[in-house]
Design a protein around this motif. Sequence first.
Motif, PDB file in Angstrom:
ATOM      1  N   VAL A 148       0.895  44.704  -8.050  1.00 42.36           N
ATOM      2  CA  VAL A 148       0.646  45.085  -6.663  1.00 42.36           C
ATOM      3  C   VAL A 148      -0.755  44.628  -6.303  1.00 42.36           C
ATOM      4  CG1 VAL A 148       0.409  47.020  -5.054  1.00 42.36           C
ATOM      5  CG2 VAL A 148       2.224  47.055  -6.776  1.00 42.36           C
ATOM      6  N   ASP A 149      -0.862  43.973  -5.173  1.00 44.20           N
ATOM      7  CA  ASP A 149      -2.155  43.454  -4.726  1.00 44.20           C
ATOM      8  C   ASP A 149      -2.925  44.574  -4.016  1.00 44.20           C
ATOM      9  OD1 ASP A 149      -4.307  42.175  -3.615  1.00 44.20           O
ATOM     10  OD2 ASP A 149      -3.161  40.627  -2.573  1.00 44.20           O
ATOM     11  N   VAL A 150      -3.879  45.174  -4.730  1.00 43.33           N
ATOM     12  CA  VAL A 150      -4.709  46.235  -4.155  1.00 43.33           C
ATOM     13  C   VAL A 150      -6.057  45.625  -3.778  1.00 43.33           C
ATOM     14  CG1 VAL A 150      -5.729  48.518  -4.503  1.00 43.33           C
ATOM     15  CG2 VAL A 150      -3.544  47.961  -5.593  1.00 43.33           C
ATOM     16  N   ARG A 151      -6.190  45.266  -2.493  1.00 44.06           N
ATOM     17  CA  ARG A 151      -7.429  44.654  -1.982  1.00 44.06           C
ATOM     18  C   ARG A 151      -7.924  43.505  -2.872  1.00 44.06           C
ATOM     19  NH1 ARG A 151      -8.641  50.149  -0.774  1.00 44.06           N
ATOM     20  NH2 ARG A 151      -9.998  50.333  -2.585  1.00 44.06           N
ATOM     21  N   LEU A 200      -2.337  53.225  -5.706  1.00 43.90           N
ATOM     22  CA  LEU A 200      -1.439  52.452  -4.859  1.00 43.90           C
ATOM     23  C   LEU A 200      -1.326  53.111  -3.486  1.00 43.90           C
ATOM     24  CD1 LEU A 200       1.277  51.885  -7.607  1.00 43.90           C
ATOM     25  CD2 LEU A 200      -0.653  50.406  -7.035  1.00 43.90           C
ATOM     26  N   ARG A 201      -1.219  52.283  -2.468  1.00 47.03           N
ATOM     27  CA  ARG A 201      -1.134  52.764  -1.089  1.00 47.03           C
ATOM     28  C   ARG A 201       0.030  52.060  -0.383  1.00 47.03           C
ATOM     29  NH1 ARG A 201      -3.578  57.125  -1.885  1.00 47.03           N
ATOM     30  NH2 ARG A 201      -5.846  57.163  -2.092  1.00 47.03           N
ATOM     31  N   PRO A 202       0.448  52.556   0.802  1.00 37.66           N
ATOM     32  CA  PRO A 202       1.499  51.861   1.549  1.00 37.66           C
ATOM     33  C   PRO A 202       1.038  50.502   2.058  1.00 37.66           C
ATOM     34  CG  PRO A 202       1.054  54.068   2.461  1.00 37.66           C
ATOM     35  CD  PRO A 202      -0.011  53.776   1.471  1.00 37.66           C
ATOM     36  N   GLY A 203       1.993  49.599   2.265  1.00 37.42           N
ATOM     37  CA  GLY A 203       1.711  48.318   2.909  1.00 37.42           C
ATOM     38  C   GLY A 203       1.103  47.255   2.033  1.00 37.42           C
ATOM     39  N   LEU A 204       1.210  47.404   0.692  1.00 38.77           N
ATOM     40  CA  LEU A 204       0.644  46.410  -0.229  1.00 38.77           C
ATOM     41  C   LEU A 204       1.735  45.457  -0.725  1.00 38.77           C
ATOM     42  CD1 LEU A 204      -1.592  48.807  -2.397  1.00 38.77           C
ATOM     43  CD2 LEU A 204      -2.260  47.493  -0.363  1.00 38.77           C
ATOM     44  N   ALA A 205       1.343  44.213  -0.956  1.00 40.30           N
ATOM     45  CA  ALA A 205       2.296  43.208  -1.440  1.00 40.30           C
ATOM     46  C   ALA A 205       2.644  43.460  -2.897  1.00 40.30           C
ATOM     47  CB  ALA A 205       1.699  41.813  -1.280  1.00 40.30           C
ATOM     48  N   VAL A 206       3.932  43.336  -3.204  1.00 33.38           N
ATOM     49  CA  VAL A 206       4.419  43.427  -4.581  1.00 33.38           C
ATOM     50  C   VAL A 206       4.779  42.013  -5.027  1.00 33.38           C
ATOM     51  CG1 VAL A 206       6.135  44.452  -6.126  1.00 33.38           C
ATOM     52  CG2 VAL A 206       5.354  45.730  -4.119  1.00 33.38           C
ATOM     53  N   LEU A 207       4.277  41.619  -6.210  1.00 30.72           N
ATOM     54  CA  LEU A 207       4.467  40.237  -6.679  1.00 30.72           C
ATOM     55  C   LEU A 207       5.131  40.194  -8.049  1.00 30.72           C
ATOM     56  CD1 LEU A 207       0.898  39.913  -5.637  1.00 30.72           C
ATOM     57  CD2 LEU A 207       2.383  38.100  -4.837  1.00 30.72           C
ATOM     58  N   ASP A 208       6.005  39.209  -8.211  1.00 32.48           N
ATOM     59  CA  ASP A 208       6.584  38.890  -9.516  1.00 32.48           C
ATOM     60  C   ASP A 208       5.940  37.567  -9.915  1.00 32.48           C
ATOM     61  OD1 ASP A 208       8.125  38.658 -11.781  1.00 32.48           O
ATOM     62  OD2 ASP A 208       9.907  37.954 -10.721  1.00 32.48           O
ATOM     63  N   GLY A 209       4.958  37.635 -10.836  1.00 35.43           N
ATOM     64  CA  GLY A 209       4.117  36.450 -11.077  1.00 35.43           C
ATOM     65  C   GLY A 209       3.276  36.236  -9.840  1.00 35.43           C
ATOM     66  N   SER A 252       5.107  53.723   0.331  1.00 38.30           N
ATOM     67  CA  SER A 252       4.260  54.901   0.109  1.00 38.30           C
ATOM     68  C   SER A 252       3.551  54.687  -1.221  1.00 38.30           C
ATOM     69  CB  SER A 252       5.095  56.189  -0.003  1.00 38.30           C
ATOM     70  OG  SER A 252       5.679  56.541   1.221  1.00 38.30           O
ATOM     71  N   GLY A 253       2.381  55.271  -1.356  1.00 36.63           N
ATOM     72  CA  GLY A 253       1.670  55.163  -2.627  1.00 36.63           C
ATOM     73  C   GLY A 253       0.607  56.230  -2.717  1.00 36.63           C
ATOM     74  N   THR A 254       0.376  56.716  -3.951  1.00 36.79           N
ATOM     75  CA  THR A 254      -0.608  57.773  -4.146  1.00 36.79           C
ATOM     76  C   THR A 254      -0.977  57.846  -5.615  1.00 36.79           C
ATOM     77  OG1 THR A 254      -1.088  60.101  -3.627  1.00 36.79           O
ATOM     78  CG2 THR A 254       1.076  59.638  -4.557  1.00 36.79           C
ATOM     79  N   PHE A 255      -1.942  58.691  -5.928  1.00 38.37           N
ATOM     80  CA  PHE A 255      -2.231  59.038  -7.316  1.00 38.37           C
ATOM     81  C   PHE A 255      -1.388  60.264  -7.627  1.00 38.37           C
ATOM     82  CE2 PHE A 255      -4.576  61.505 -10.504  1.00 38.37           C
ATOM     83  CZ  PHE A 255      -4.739  60.535 -11.493  1.00 38.37           C
ATOM     84  N   SER A 256      -0.597  60.206  -8.692  1.00 40.24           N
ATOM     85  CA  SER A 256       0.252  61.331  -9.065  1.00 40.24           C
ATOM     86  C   SER A 256      -0.554  62.366  -9.848  1.00 40.24           C
ATOM     87  CB  SER A 256       1.425  60.848  -9.919  1.00 40.24           C
ATOM     88  OG  SER A 256       1.995  61.922 -10.637  1.00 40.24           O
ATOM     89  N   PRO A 257      -0.789  63.559  -9.259  1.00 41.30           N
ATOM     90  CA  PRO A 257      -1.527  64.599  -9.991  1.00 41.30           C
ATOM     91  C   PRO A 257      -0.790  65.075 -11.245  1.00 41.30           C
ATOM     92  CG  PRO A 257      -1.534  65.068  -7.639  1.00 41.30           C
ATOM     93  CD  PRO A 257      -0.533  63.970  -7.864  1.00 41.30           C
ATOM     94  N   THR A 258       0.547  64.967 -11.257  1.00 43.56           N
ATOM     95  CA  THR A 258       1.322  65.407 -12.418  1.00 43.56           C
ATOM     96  C   THR A 258       1.233  64.396 -13.554  1.00 43.56           C
ATOM     97  OG1 THR A 258       2.862  66.535 -10.918  1.00 43.56           O
ATOM     98  CG2 THR A 258       3.604  66.187 -13.192  1.00 43.56           C
ATOM     99  N   LEU A 259       1.374  63.114 -13.222  1.00 42.38           N
ATOM    100  CA  LEU A 259       1.413  62.060 -14.253  1.00 42.38           C
ATOM    101  C   LEU A 259       0.044  61.449 -14.524  1.00 42.38           C
ATOM    102  CD1 LEU A 259       4.622  60.232 -12.983  1.00 42.38           C
ATOM    103  CD2 LEU A 259       4.486  61.914 -14.825  1.00 42.38           C
ATOM    104  N   LYS A 260      -0.906  61.695 -13.619  1.00 47.22           N
ATOM    105  CA  LYS A 260      -2.276  61.150 -13.749  1.00 47.22           C
ATOM    106  C   LYS A 260      -2.297  59.616 -13.728  1.00 47.22           C
ATOM    107  CE  LYS A 260      -4.108  65.351 -14.837  1.00 47.22           C
ATOM    108  NZ  LYS A 260      -3.003  66.200 -14.334  1.00 47.22           N
ATOM    109  N   VAL A 261      -1.379  59.035 -12.949  1.00 47.82           N
ATOM    110  CA  VAL A 261      -1.369  57.573 -12.744  1.00 47.82           C
ATOM    111  C   VAL A 261      -1.019  57.287 -11.285  1.00 47.82           C
ATOM    112  CG1 VAL A 261      -0.687  56.953 -15.110  1.00 47.82           C
ATOM    113  CG2 VAL A 261       1.087  57.342 -13.389  1.00 47.82           C
ATOM    114  N   GLY A 262      -1.272  56.050 -10.886  1.00 51.97           N
ATOM    115  CA  GLY A 262      -0.865  55.612  -9.553  1.00 51.97           C
ATOM    116  C   GLY A 262       0.643  55.409  -9.511  1.00 51.97           C
ATOM    117  N   ILE A 263       1.282  55.860  -8.432  1.00 55.53           N
ATOM    118  CA  ILE A 263       2.710  55.636  -8.235  1.00 55.53           C
ATOM    119  C   ILE A 263       2.949  55.149  -6.815  1.00 55.53           C
ATOM    120  CG2 ILE A 263       3.491  57.333  -9.949  1.00 55.53           C
ATOM    121  CD1 ILE A 263       4.052  59.275  -7.576  1.00 55.53           C
TER     122      ILE A 263
END
Length: 367
Positions: A345-348, A297-306, A315-326
């Motif tokens: 989240v619409d990622v490209r 996940l990165r900043p500036g992406l659309a969040v959708l409900d349905g 803000s968005g990144t890969f969490s090195p602690t959790l090993k998932v995108g946050i």
Amino acid sequence: MGDIQHGPLEDRHRELGATFAEFGGWLMPVSYAGTVAEHTATRTTVGLFDVSHLGKALVRGPGAAEFVNSAFTNDLRRIGPGKAQYTLCCKEVGGVAGVIDDLIAYYVSDDEIFLVPNAANTAAVVAALQERAPAGLTITDEHRSYAVLAVQGPKSAEVLGGLGLPTEMDYMGFADATFDGVPVRVCRTGYTGEHGYELLPPWDRATVVFDALVDAVGSAGGELAGLGARDTLRTEMGYPLHGHELSLEISPLQARCGWAIGWKKHAFWGREALLAEKQAGPRRLLRGLRAVGRGVLRPGLAVLDGDKPVGVTTSGTFSPTLKVGIALALIDAAANIDDGQRVTVDVRGRAVECEVVKPPFVEPKTR
């Protein structure tokens, strides 16, 4: 954007193999051993960050604390000499309390408050204070008077103690000390969520302190860390970054920083707009998103409900602690999205399913 600014330790970082990038108008070390290694070291042993790009300003003269308290959101009367406080510098913009900057105020005495704003906003904070300061108060931009070195992680106290520096202050406390003839202010603060310290030696003598810290951190099994790890660490904590989670368009209430507002104070910049927003309820709120499937996940992406847009990631990144995108995202209050609910989240053009969570993503150990 003016000329790019350079910190006091840039040559040292080059010798130590740093990669660089521009941030807030400053050329900054982004990483040395790699962001994940630096992040992990900070969470498990100790990380050393040069954050000398951070601003510094001084409010000095009779009633300095009283004046700063009338300007910024938090209530300085909650603390006293030897303590620091997170606070916000606001101004009303179109009926909303926009944030000029979020900063740390160090209470030196009733007549001296030392401020650490963000790099790009220092001049704006200083100008706003100078414009309204009563006679007898001086507000000076001290950006190049001090370096800022952050020592963060479980072994941070061990590292500082080994150098004879003070470590016993409470969270958000500070003490003035000397290292090898160099005066240094040691603060129990940081931006990582770990037990840690920020050291402020004079700009032109920072090398003495930095070199000793490099050796001590290395001996403790830690790593030099750059801006990349600083960002992944603060995102895991849900800490706001000005320009992302706070701005002239994003109020403290929308960013869930209401805890840093002295609601009982009679005056501070942006008070009326904040009181009105508090009463009406903010139109959007900062939430955490944790990717269920794969996807960074990165900043500036659309969040959708349905298929309905309900917000945007800040803000968005890969969490090195959790090993998932946050990610952190501003979600419309009217969408009635609850923690535990799924959104996408619409990622490209690809829909990444995420769970809505309340930050922090990782348990803080600051205290």
